[in-house]
Enzyme design. Structure first.
Site, PDB file in Angstrom:
ATOM      1  N   LYS A  52       0.846  -1.197   0.000  1.00 30.77           N
ATOM      2  CA  LYS A  52       0.000   0.000   0.000  1.00 30.77           C
ATOM      3  C   LYS A  52       0.886   1.253   0.000  1.00 30.77           C
ATOM      4  O   LYS A  52       2.014   1.206   0.482  1.00 30.77           O
ATOM      5  CB  LYS A  52      -0.862   0.032   1.269  1.00 30.77           C
TER       6      LYS A  52
ATOM      7  N   ARG B 108     -10.323 -11.492   2.195  1.00 30.58           N
ATOM      8  CA  ARG B 108     -11.169 -12.573   1.662  1.00 30.58           C
ATOM      9  C   ARG B 108     -10.460 -13.923   1.765  1.00 30.58           C
ATOM     10  O   ARG B 108     -11.109 -14.960   1.914  1.00 30.58           O
ATOM     11  CB  ARG B 108     -11.545 -12.239   0.205  1.00 30.58           C
TER      12      ARG B 108
HETATM   13  N1  BES Z   1      -8.169  -3.677   4.368  1.00 34.30           N
HETATM   14  C1  BES Z   1      -8.346  -3.295   3.026  1.00 34.30           C
HETATM   15  C2  BES Z   1      -9.662  -2.559   2.774  1.00 34.30           C
HETATM   16  C3  BES Z   1      -9.783  -1.183   3.395  1.00 34.30           C
HETATM   17  C4  BES Z   1      -9.411  -0.072   2.678  1.00 34.30           C
HETATM   18  C5  BES Z   1     -10.330  -1.025   4.634  1.00 34.30           C
HETATM   19  C6  BES Z   1      -9.574   1.182   3.231  1.00 34.30           C
HETATM   20  C7  BES Z   1     -10.481   0.226   5.192  1.00 34.30           C
HETATM   21  C8  BES Z   1     -10.116   1.338   4.488  1.00 34.30           C
HETATM   22  C9  BES Z   1      -8.317  -4.526   2.119  1.00 34.30           C
HETATM   23  O1  BES Z   1      -7.521  -5.550   2.548  1.00 34.30           O
HETATM   24  C10 BES Z   1      -7.777  -4.087   0.810  1.00 34.30           C
HETATM   25  O2  BES Z   1      -6.649  -3.715   0.755  1.00 34.30           O
HETATM   26  N2  BES Z   1      -8.618  -4.135  -0.229  1.00 34.30           N
HETATM   27  C11 BES Z   1      -8.221  -3.721  -1.521  1.00 34.30           C
HETATM   28  C12 BES Z   1      -8.729  -4.742  -2.504  1.00 34.30           C
HETATM   29  C13 BES Z   1      -8.178  -4.591  -3.886  1.00 34.30           C
HETATM   30  C14 BES Z   1      -6.707  -4.928  -3.892  1.00 34.30           C
HETATM   31  C15 BES Z   1      -8.940  -5.512  -4.806  1.00 34.30           C
HETATM   32  C16 BES Z   1      -8.853  -2.357  -1.781  1.00 34.30           C
HETATM   33  O3  BES Z   1      -9.986  -2.125  -1.388  1.00 34.30           O
HETATM   34  O4  BES Z   1      -8.184  -1.526  -2.380  1.00 34.30           O
HETATM   35 MN    MN Z   2      -5.515  -5.357   1.930  1.00 27.39          MN
END
Ligand code: BES
Ligand code: MN
Ligand code: ZN
Length: 493
Positions: free
Chosen positions: A270, A344
């Site tokens: 990230k 997931r």
């Molecule tokens: N934990 C994150 C989702 C999240 C994002 C929670 C912002 C709270 C605030 C999750 O694990 C994630 O990174 N999801 C990705 C999925 C994508 C790679 C398909 C996302 O939402 O960007």
């Molecule tokens: Mn994530």
């Protein structure tokens, strides 16, 4: 915060809170007689008794009280239990910003036509309690006057049953506070093993707690969950918390929570700014733990199990790569295309294990799963995904009753199509479109035929950057009240 209910007359000294309806100011009038009309005079100019409007009258003429705080309650006919909570929370917030050590809330003459006096009093108390939460554990240099002085609230009511009603609400608050604590803890303190240790503490409430480590999970073939944790120095854990307060032998309902104690994204790293937010990527697991604490605390007559998958998602020489293919406990293989779509993967094995172990009547999973749900629903609703209309309606009702609101989102065949892989049974991301629904579909691949199941994407709800009437900014404890109410309304008695 100590909360007491009393029938006694209003104290002549100290702080007093008086709720006032726009169309009925009887509670105010009674007190104002002693003040010779000073309160009405102070209120006249600007206080309209609009919902949660406050007026702090310091040292009112004619009274020895240090202050009288008027709180608007809106129109009396429209006043609902959740409004009582907001009112209590607003009163607490106002009081907490003063140096008052104790205060009285005057409810004699405050009668809402649509809500019983018992419930009004209990819910005002509940709201005040919920708002008084603080997480100051690591603020070692707070001056005395930076810490709240208020330790006691007396609710002056004619109701005799408020105290009993409040006893259950207090247990629910315990659950909410546990979740807020867990969500607020920094990721160096709260990691899978230490989280599991916090769960173990629920044994004091009569909860049976089982913790599986890497050895057990490897044996079970949980390649999906373990793959997420393999880049971390912290060992993944799976925790099951059983509260069997219902009929012996009855199948339980199950909550399953995503417990990523820190989500760096892994090799699909990230961006740096804001990454600290990912300490609360265990909000689903936090809610499940708090809900079990609430249910056990109030001795709910239902069989409920909470299962949480705990991992830390880190980049490392041993970490999972984009392109890897893992095998889940269900036997289905997964092409990992983005290591940041890890929640997931954790839920896949946790949900499968839950079904195999408990044959639950229904499964509800909670996860801070996608950023996309924030685009859809902001911080107002959790996304609700299910193909079960009855379950959807039960959860919507529980949400409306508690303020832990949910909004139904689509989940159908099309979303399942979008996660088909050329090289494995599925891939762990869809395209950039419909990201919350494809994430839900992925989880759905691990739900057995005929199993009642709903998924709640709580990414927008676990944490708040601003104060709300019954919740100071920070961890919200979202989900605890929702799950508790869903069980109460559908599985108890
Ligand atoms: N934990 C994150 C989702 C999240 C994002 C929670 C912002 C709270 C605030 C999750 O694990 C994630 O990174 N999801 C990705 C999925 C994508 C790679 C398909 C996302 O939402 O960007
Ligand atoms: Mn994530
Ligand atoms: Zn995550």
């Amino acid at each position: 915060m100590q909360i007491a209910f009393t029938k006694s007359a209003l104290p002549k000294t100290g702080a007093v809170v008086i709720p006032v309806f726009e169309d009925d100011d009887s509670a105010l009038k009674a007190v104002d007689e002693a003040a010779g009309g000073a309160l009405a005079k102070a209120a006249a100019a600007e206080f309209k008794a609009k919902k949660n409007q406050t007026l702090d009258i310091i040292a009112p003429r004619g009274l020895d009280n240090s202050r009288v705080i008027l709180i608007g309650a809106g129109k009396s006919k429209a006043f609902k239990p959740l409004d009582a909570e907001s009112l209590g929370g607003t009163a607490a917030a106002r009081l907490l910003s003063t140096r008052e050590k104790s205060a009285s809330i005057w409810l004699q003459g405050f009668d809402a036509p649509g809500v019983g006096a018992d419930e009004v009093a209990a819910r005002i108390a509940f709201g005040a309690l919920l708002r008084s939460y603080r997480f100051d554990k690591y603020r070692t240099k707070l001056e005395k006057d930076q810490k709240p002085a208020l330790t006691r609230i007396s609710i002056h009511t004619a109701s005799t049953k408020a105290k009993t009603l409040f006893a259950d609400l207090q247990k629910i608050a315990d659950g909410v506070f546990l979740t807020r604590d867990l969500v607020s803890e920094p990721p160096n303190v709260l990691y899978p093993e230490s989280f599991a240790a916090r769960c173990k503490e629920l044994e004091a409430l009569g909860v049976k707690v089982t913790v599986l480590g890497v050895k057990e999970m490897t044996k079970l073939g949980m390649g999906s969950l373990l793959g997420v944790g393999q880049g971390s120095a912290k060992e993944p854990k799976l925790v099951a918390m059983e509260w069997m307060g219902g009929k012996k032998g009855d199948a339980p309902v199950a909550f399953v929570g995503k417990g990523v104690t820190f989500d760096t994204g892994g090799i699909s790293l990230k961006p740096g700014p804001g990454m600290e937010d990912m300490k609360w990527d265990m909000g689903g697991a936090g809610a499940v733990t708090g809900a079990i604490a609430a249910l056990a605390g109030r001795k709910a007559k239902a069989n409920v199990v909470g299962v949480i998958g705990l991992v830390e998602n880190m980049p490392d020489g041993a970490a999972q790569r984009p392109g890897d293919i893992t095998t889940s406990m269900s036997g289905q293989t997964i092409e990992i295309l983005n290591t940041d779509a890890e929640g997931r993967l954790v839920l896949a094995d946790a949900i499968w294990w839950t079904q195999e172990t408990y044959k639950p009547k229904a499964v509800v999973d909670l996860a801070t799963l996608t950023g996309a749900i924030l685009i859809s629903l902001a911080h107002e609703y959790a996304g609700l995904f299910t193909q079960d209309d009855a379950l959807a309606s039960e959860l919507a009702h529980a949400g409306a009753a508690t303020g832990d609101r949910v909004w139904r989102m689509p989940l159908d065949k099309a979303h399942y199509e979008m996660i088909k892989s050329d090289v494995a049974d599925m891939k762990n991301i869809g395209g950039k479109e419909g990201g919350s629904s494809t994430a839900a579909a992925f989880i759905g691949k691990f739900v057995k035929e005929g199993q009642a199941w709903a998924h709640l994407d709580i990414a927008g709800m676990a944490w708040s950057k601003k104060d709300a009437p019954t919740c100071p900014k920070g961890g919200t404890g979202y989900g605890v009240r929702l799950l508790d109410e869903w069980v109460r309304a559908n599985y108890e008695g």
